[in-house]
Enzyme design. Structure first.
Site, PDB file in Angstrom:
ATOM      1  CG  ASP A 106     -55.741  28.638  18.331  1.00 63.91           C
ATOM      2  OD1 ASP A 106     -55.065  28.940  19.328  1.00 63.91           O
ATOM      3  OD2 ASP A 106     -56.908  29.014  18.138  1.00 63.91           O
TER       4      ASP A 106
HETATM    5  N1  URA Z   1     -57.561  33.746  17.766  1.00 61.30           N
HETATM    6  C1  URA Z   1     -57.823  32.422  17.764  1.00 61.30           C
HETATM    7  O1  URA Z   1     -58.887  31.998  18.171  1.00 61.30           O
HETATM    8  N2  URA Z   1     -56.865  31.589  17.321  1.00 61.30           N
HETATM    9  C2  URA Z   1     -55.684  32.008  16.835  1.00 61.30           C
HETATM   10  O2  URA Z   1     -54.872  31.192  16.425  1.00 61.30           O
HETATM   11  C3  URA Z   1     -55.433  33.393  16.825  1.00 61.30           C
HETATM   12  C4  URA Z   1     -56.385  34.244  17.298  1.00 61.30           C
END
Ligand code: URA
Length: 238
Positions: A106
């Site tokens: 993310d």
């Molecule tokens: N899980 C999440 O919620 N975000 C990420 O970036 C990776 C795994």
């Protein structure tokens, strides 16, 4: 693989741009099997020939593998009209090599991001069939307890018929801290898993993917090439 133009081959190794490669060839600084190259257009098989640039073997590799310490605030994408992407953190020669992230993080997540142009490795690392474990460090707003550990181990239901595979949850020295091991990669998975337990993720960092661990010597935003050994071990994970 076959033969390629020498300037293109040198540029594909990431250190020099095509223009710089042409210049080095012109100056007689590029040796192919011990003989100074005469032209950038010379066709060379990078897997067979020894190419020395300024006396140095740049180590031709068919594919490129880069470990990036992703900072928060950049997208795990190869291009975006408005926002900075992880590719913007790499120097121009590397940006031209068709690298893409193996599994997205993310925008606000930090840590290990593998970038490569080896589609086969990427595909296999992300396939649930090969169960490549991903380990994350998380900080959450409400203290964790054994019931969270048990729920993760059982497989969290994310609503609808979406159920996660059993995941590892180890509570850190402080009960707001956690180490989570996933065997799959659903969209926003860790945040959604904690949300299903009534907890919000305040900070998230990926520490490893299979045998590949984030090099803690890398500052946020920095990258380095994977070693031969790291690449071999990644293939060994599959
Ligand atoms: N899980 C999440 O919620 N975000 C990420 O970036 C990776 C795994």
């Amino acid at each position: 693989m076959g033969k390629e133009r020498l300037d293109k081959l040198i540029a594909s190794m990431g250190r020099y741009s095509r223009r710089e490669a042409k210049e080095l060839i012109r100056k007689g600084l590029v040796l192919v099997d011990g003989v100074p190259a005469e032209s950038a257009e010379e066709k060379v098989d990078g897997e067979k020939a020894e190419i020395l640039v300024g006396g140095e073997d740049l180590g031709y590799r068919r594919f490129t593998y880069v470990m990036l310490h992703k900072p928060a605030g950049v997208l795990s994408a190869t291009e975006d009209a408005r926002q900075r992407t992880v590719l913007d953190l790499l120097p121009p020669p590397l940006r031209r090599m068709g690298l893409f992230p193996v599994g997205r993080l993310d925008k606000d997540t930090e840590g290990l991001l593998l970038l490569t142009n080896d589609g086969d490795l990427a595909h296999r690392m992300l396939s649930p069939k090969y169960h490549v474990d991903k380990v994350y460090y998380a900080e959450v707003d409400i203290p964790l307890d054994d019931s969270d550990v048990a729920a993760f181990a059982q497989g969290i239901a994310l609503g609808g018929d979406l159920r996660c595979l059993p995941a590892g949850l180890r509570i850190g020295a402080d009960a707001h801290q956690a180490f989570v091991t996933l065997h799959e990669g659903k969209f926003h998975q860790i945040k959604r898993m904690f949300a299903s337990r009534g907890k919000s993720v305040l900070y998230l960092k990926r520490l490893s993917m299979g045998s590949l661990r984030l090099d803690e010597a890398l500052q946020k935003g920095d990258y380095r090439y994977l070693t031969e050994d790291e690449v071999a071990k990644l293939y060994g994970d599959l």
